[in-house]
Write a protein that holds these residues in place. Structure first.
Motif, short mmCIF file in Angstrom:
data_model
loop_
_atom_site.label_atom_id
_atom_site.label_comp_id
_atom_site.label_asym_id
_atom_site.label_seq_id
_atom_site.Cartn_x
_atom_site.Cartn_y
_atom_site.Cartn_z
N LEU A 101 0.82 -1.21 0.00
CA LEU A 101 0.00 0.00 0.00
C LEU A 101 0.85 1.26 0.00
CD1 LEU A 101 -2.81 -0.96 2.51
CD2 LEU A 101 -3.08 -0.46 0.09
N LEU A 102 2.03 1.15 0.62
CA LEU A 102 2.86 2.34 0.75
C LEU A 102 3.98 2.38 -0.29
CD1 LEU A 102 3.08 2.64 4.62
CD2 LEU A 102 1.66 3.89 3.02
N SER A 103 3.77 1.69 -1.38
CA SER A 103 4.79 1.67 -2.42
C SER A 103 5.08 3.07 -2.95
CB SER A 103 4.30 0.78 -3.56
OG SER A 103 5.14 0.94 -4.67
N GLU A 104 6.35 3.30 -3.24
CA GLU A 104 6.72 4.59 -3.85
C GLU A 104 6.96 4.42 -5.34
OE1 GLU A 104 9.72 6.89 -1.95
OE2 GLU A 104 8.74 6.80 0.01
N ALA A 105 6.55 3.27 -5.88
CA ALA A 105 6.75 3.03 -7.32
C ALA A 105 5.83 3.94 -8.12
CB ALA A 105 6.44 1.57 -7.63
N THR A 106 6.41 4.66 -9.06
CA THR A 106 5.59 5.53 -9.92
C THR A 106 5.29 4.79 -11.21
OG1 THR A 106 7.54 6.45 -10.94
CG2 THR A 106 6.69 7.61 -9.00
N ALA A 107 4.46 5.42 -12.04
CA ALA A 107 4.16 4.82 -13.35
C ALA A 107 5.46 4.63 -14.15
CB ALA A 107 3.20 5.71 -14.10
N ALA A 108 6.40 5.57 -13.95
CA ALA A 108 7.67 5.48 -14.69
C ALA A 108 8.43 4.21 -14.35
CB ALA A 108 8.53 6.70 -14.39
N LYS A 147 0.09 6.63 8.03
CA LYS A 147 -0.09 7.87 7.28
C LYS A 147 0.92 7.89 6.14
CE LYS A 147 -0.60 12.82 8.19
NZ LYS A 147 -1.76 12.97 7.34
N PRO A 148 0.45 7.85 4.89
CA PRO A 148 1.39 7.84 3.77
C PRO A 148 2.16 9.16 3.68
CG PRO A 148 -0.85 7.36 3.03
CD PRO A 148 -0.95 7.85 4.43
N THR A 149 3.41 9.06 3.25
CA THR A 149 4.21 10.27 3.08
C THR A 149 3.77 10.96 1.78
OG1 THR A 149 5.88 9.12 1.80
CG2 THR A 149 6.18 9.16 4.19
#
Lengths: 327, 54
Positions: free
Chosen positions: A32-39, B10-12
């Motif tokens: 849920l907290l992934s920082e993966a972007t579309a790129a 809480k998401p960053t």
């Protein structure tokens, strides 16, 4: 005694179950907290490889003796591109461990931790299914079967099996990269012909010297990852001889379309010059000083091989378009 | 504060931005797929697409 043992066993079971729940909870949370972007997901598709696939498939379509609906042809190209990209994503899912130790690949989304392996796997599988189904419905099922086979060959035969087990990995695995023009041809004609197999042959023969040139100056990287590339297994001298041995049939296959009559003599002349260049650069690699660690000739051959393949298919495309416009 | 609220994450800003980027890309891909299937069906079948026995 028995009661105490049962109590301890129950406690251990409970701890194990809690650990499982916690791990699942953490994994879900990470998702849920992934920082993966579309790129990052686009990077999984290997856009540079995809562009070569699109280009060669398009040339296969143009050279094929058929006049497809332009929109259906565009959809077919898109499906082939997405299928190739999906194979790239599945490759990055499986190869994340070796990608992480190679300088050339450690910045990819999975080894960087931006995309979870499971996400890359799901992404690749879903796109593969959509690409094959779309090509089957919009073009024909022969082309769709060839696309499915290409994805299977690249992921299972090359990535999972050959890549880590034999120095002939890219010789056999190269078939996957060589199939797009055959798929493009089949998409508009519904058939696989000798002409389309010649296009296959041009890429198939080109692949080993292209990757062996890279493997010569990236031997340390491949050794660290434990990939049995030719220079690490058979030595640099043997690899240089193999590169030259392949360069001659590469040049010969380039002029085949002209000799077989589905490309003009002008194309044949261009292909002969380009092929001569390939043999010349391969000769320089063969004559390279064994003490040379900079390996400029290998780097030059690698760069030239990219230009060569693009130029050969660009010449075929121009020849095919001139032939069509000239009636 | 309830136990449920304490467990919430809480998401960053970076995570929210990434999620938005993924959502937009997914929406665009789905819309493109719908258009492709629609136009492809019209091109492939033409008027026969609507020519079905009642």
């Amino acid at each position: 005694m028995a009661g105490a043992a049962k109590s301890r066993a129950d406690h251990e079971d409970g701890v194990r179950a809690m650990a499982l729940v916690e791990r699942k909870h953490v994994e879900e949370r990470d998702g849920l907290l992934s920082e993966a972007t579309a790129a990052d997901f686009i990077a999984l598709l290997k856009p540079r490889v995809m562009s070569l696939v699109v280009f060669t498939a398009f040339v296969g379509m143009v050279l094929a003796p058929a006049a497809p609906n332009p929109l259906l042809a565009l959809i077919a190209i898109l499906a082939i591109a997405v299928g190739a990209g999906a194979a790239g994503a599945l490759n990055m899912w499986y190869d994340a461990d070796i990608d992480a130790v190679m300088a050339r690949t450690r910045g990819r989304p999975v080894p960087m931790g931006r995309v979870a392996p499971g996400e890359a796997l799901a992404f690749g599988l879903v796109l593969s299914a959509f690409a094959v189904m779309t090509l089957g419905l919009m073009a024909n099922w022969l082309a769709a079967s060839l696309l499915a086979f290409t994805i299977f060959f690249y992921v299972v035969i090359y990535t999972m099996w050959l890549k880590r087990s034999t120095p002939q990995n890219i010789v056999i695995g190269g078939a996957a990269g060589a199939l797009p023009p055959v798929i493009g041809w089949a998409a508009v004609t519904g058939a696989v012909t000798v002409e389309s197999l010649v296009l296959f042959l041009i890429i198939f023969l080109w692949t080993p010297p292209h990757f062996w040139a890279l493997a010569l100056f990236k031997a340390g990287d491949y050794a660290r990852a434990g990939i049995p590339m030719m220079p690490n297994v058979a030595g640099e001298a043997h690899t240089r001889r193999q590169i030259f041995a392949y360069a001659v049939p590469v040049a010969a296959s380039g002029v085949l379309p002209s000799l077989m009559g589905f490309a003009s003599l002008s194309y044949g002349a261009v292909a002969a010059v380009l092929g001569g260049g390939f043999v010349w650069y391969a000769w320089r690699v063969l004559r390279m000083d064994p003490q040379d660690r900079v390996m400029e000739p290998a780097k030059t051959l690698f760069a030239y091989s990219l230009v060569y393949l693009f130029a050969i298919f660009a010449a075929l495309l121009a020849d095919g378009l001139i032939g069509r416009l000239g009636g | 504060m309830s136990e449920h609220e304490q467990e919430r994450i809480k998401p960053t800003q970076a995570q929210l931005k990434a999620r938005r980027s993924r959502s937009i890309a997914l929406a665009l891909a789905l819309a493109a797929f719908v258009v492709i299937v629609y136009l492809g069906s019209i091109m492939k079948l033409g008027p026969a697409l609507f020519d079905r026995p009642m």
